[in-house]
Motif scaffolding. Sequence first.
Motif, mmCIF file in Angstrom:
data_model
loop_
_atom_site.group_PDB
_atom_site.id
_atom_site.type_symbol
_atom_site.label_atom_id
_atom_site.label_comp_id
_atom_site.label_asym_id
_atom_site.label_seq_id
_atom_site.Cartn_x
_atom_site.Cartn_y
_atom_site.Cartn_z
ATOM 1 N N SER A 7 0.853 -1.184 0.000
ATOM 2 C CA SER A 7 0.000 0.000 0.000
ATOM 3 C C SER A 7 0.888 1.234 0.000
ATOM 4 C CB SER A 7 -0.933 0.018 1.213
ATOM 5 O OG SER A 7 -0.181 0.041 2.412
ATOM 6 N N GLY A 8 0.302 2.381 -0.300
ATOM 7 C CA GLY A 8 1.041 3.628 -0.229
ATOM 8 C C GLY A 8 1.419 4.236 -1.563
ATOM 9 N N GLY A 9 1.182 3.515 -2.666
ATOM 10 C CA GLY A 9 1.487 4.083 -3.967
ATOM 11 C C GLY A 9 0.589 5.275 -4.273
ATOM 12 N N ASP A 10 1.131 6.210 -5.044
ATOM 13 C CA ASP A 10 0.363 7.432 -5.343
ATOM 14 C C ASP A 10 1.022 8.163 -6.501
ATOM 15 O OD1 ASP A 10 -1.145 9.844 -3.011
ATOM 16 O OD2 ASP A 10 -1.526 9.434 -5.132
ATOM 17 N N SER A 11 0.404 9.260 -6.900
ATOM 18 C CA SER A 11 0.982 10.153 -7.908
ATOM 19 C C SER A 11 1.532 11.375 -7.194
ATOM 20 C CB SER A 11 -0.088 10.567 -8.924
ATOM 21 O OG SER A 11 -0.550 9.461 -9.644
ATOM 22 N N VAL A 12 2.793 11.686 -7.426
ATOM 23 C CA VAL A 12 3.435 12.825 -6.776
ATOM 24 C C VAL A 12 4.255 13.596 -7.795
ATOM 25 C CG1 VAL A 12 3.566 11.702 -4.525
ATOM 26 C CG2 VAL A 12 5.478 11.484 -6.128
ATOM 27 N N GLN A 13 4.632 14.793 -7.415
ATOM 28 C CA GLN A 13 5.490 15.586 -8.285
ATOM 29 C C GLN A 13 6.955 15.293 -7.995
ATOM 30 O OE1 GLN A 13 4.250 19.719 -7.892
ATOM 31 N NE2 GLN A 13 2.876 19.457 -9.643
ATOM 32 N N GLY A 15 10.558 15.435 -6.817
ATOM 33 C CA GLY A 15 11.074 15.983 -5.571
ATOM 34 C C GLY A 15 10.260 15.602 -4.354
ATOM 35 N N GLY A 16 9.123 15.011 -4.576
ATOM 36 C CA GLY A 16 8.249 14.610 -3.475
ATOM 37 C C GLY A 16 8.694 13.326 -2.805
ATOM 38 N N SER A 17 7.913 12.916 -1.806
ATOM 39 C CA SER A 17 8.233 11.721 -1.028
ATOM 40 C C SER A 17 7.000 10.836 -0.890
ATOM 41 C CB SER A 17 8.730 12.106 0.370
ATOM 42 O OG SER A 17 9.910 12.872 0.308
ATOM 43 N N LEU A 18 7.239 9.561 -0.717
ATOM 44 C CA LEU A 18 6.187 8.584 -0.439
ATOM 45 C C LEU A 18 6.748 7.519 0.477
ATOM 46 C CD1 LEU A 18 4.550 7.833 -3.930
ATOM 47 C CD2 LEU A 18 3.450 8.985 -1.990
ATOM 48 N N ARG A 19 5.862 6.874 1.215
ATOM 49 C CA ARG A 19 6.269 5.702 1.986
ATOM 50 C C ARG A 19 5.363 4.546 1.618
ATOM 51 N NH1 ARG A 19 6.615 4.364 8.471
ATOM 52 N NH2 ARG A 19 4.341 4.240 8.276
ATOM 53 N N LEU A 20 5.973 3.494 1.125
ATOM 54 C CA LEU A 20 5.250 2.271 0.805
ATOM 55 C C LEU A 20 5.295 1.331 2.002
ATOM 56 C CD1 LEU A 20 6.556 1.545 -2.808
ATOM 57 C CD2 LEU A 20 4.673 3.026 -2.086
ATOM 58 N N SER A 21 4.198 0.609 2.188
ATOM 59 C CA SER A 21 4.124 -0.389 3.253
ATOM 60 C C SER A 21 3.789 -1.739 2.647
ATOM 61 C CB SER A 21 3.049 -0.016 4.274
ATOM 62 O OG SER A 21 3.322 1.219 4.881
ATOM 63 N N CYS A 22 4.245 -2.773 3.298
ATOM 64 C CA CYS A 22 3.959 -4.138 2.866
ATOM 65 C C CYS A 22 3.594 -4.949 4.101
ATOM 66 C CB CYS A 22 5.165 -4.738 2.171
ATOM 67 S SG CYS A 22 4.978 -6.492 1.742
ATOM 68 N N ILE A 69 14.867 1.277 3.124
ATOM 69 C CA ILE A 69 14.069 0.083 3.409
ATOM 70 C C ILE A 69 14.189 -0.226 4.897
ATOM 71 C CG2 ILE A 69 15.976 -1.486 2.856
ATOM 72 C CD1 ILE A 69 13.902 -3.474 1.799
ATOM 73 N N SER A 70 13.080 -0.646 5.482
ATOM 74 C CA SER A 70 13.103 -1.023 6.891
ATOM 75 C C SER A 70 12.038 -2.076 7.134
ATOM 76 C CB SER A 70 12.880 0.193 7.793
ATOM 77 O OG SER A 70 11.621 0.773 7.543
ATOM 78 N N LEU A 80 9.183 1.042 2.592
ATOM 79 C CA LEU A 80 10.129 1.679 1.684
ATOM 80 C C LEU A 80 9.837 3.171 1.697
ATOM 81 C CD1 LEU A 80 12.447 1.204 -0.351
ATOM 82 C CD2 LEU A 80 10.725 1.341 -2.164
ATOM 83 N N GLU A 81 10.728 3.924 2.301
ATOM 84 C CA GLU A 81 10.605 5.370 2.313
ATOM 85 C C GLU A 81 11.334 5.919 1.092
ATOM 86 O OE1 GLU A 81 11.888 7.228 5.935
ATOM 87 O OE2 GLU A 81 12.049 9.200 4.996
ATOM 88 N N MET A 82 10.622 6.687 0.294
ATOM 89 C CA MET A 82 11.180 7.193 -0.961
ATOM 90 C C MET A 82 11.206 8.716 -0.924
ATOM 91 S SD MET A 82 9.350 4.589 -3.662
ATOM 92 C CE MET A 82 7.722 5.262 -3.404
ATOM 93 N N ASN A 83 12.387 9.279 -1.068
ATOM 94 C CA ASN A 83 12.564 10.723 -1.031
ATOM 95 C C ASN A 83 13.138 11.229 -2.345
ATOM 96 O OD1 ASN A 83 11.853 10.969 1.851
ATOM 97 N ND2 ASN A 83 13.780 9.864 2.184
ATOM 98 N N ASN A 84 12.975 12.517 -2.581
ATOM 99 C CA ASN A 84 13.494 13.157 -3.797
ATOM 100 C C ASN A 84 13.123 12.328 -5.035
ATOM 101 O OD1 ASN A 84 14.864 14.967 -5.427
ATOM 102 N ND2 ASN A 84 16.865 14.005 -5.080
ATOM 103 N N LEU A 85 11.864 12.018 -5.164
ATOM 104 C CA LEU A 85 11.403 11.179 -6.265
ATOM 105 C C LEU A 85 11.607 11.858 -7.604
ATOM 106 C CD1 LEU A 85 8.268 9.742 -4.529
ATOM 107 C CD2 LEU A 85 10.069 8.358 -5.585
#
Length: 126
Positions: A7-13, A15-22, A69-70, A80-85
Amino acid sequence: QLQLAESGGDSVQSGGSLRLSCAVSGTVHSYFCMGWVRQAPGKEREGIAAIDQTGVATYADSVKDRFIISRESANNTLYLEMNNLKPEDTAMYYCAAGCASTWIVVTATNPIFNYWGQGTQVTVSS
């Protein structure tokens, strides 16, 4: 058997950030090597991050210093924490468990896992 649900997928601009969970359910073994794999349209699956049973993480060069990843054993969840996308991060992201080596995950094309989730879409616009 394990069941994995991302879960956690999305549309971002850019430079944005997202966190995916499993969320992991079933018989979970602490020795499991787990990871995140992504697949962009028309491309092969790319292992981008993996974590071993001791918590040591390995990353592909394409995401190193941007993604983290953690795993949280208490609730059987992989993150999965994703930064500076970047737009090139656009892909379907899969959580997977049961790998031979974290190094192989991030260096081999189409890495092999015993268990896979259904995927969550991440779209990054410029």
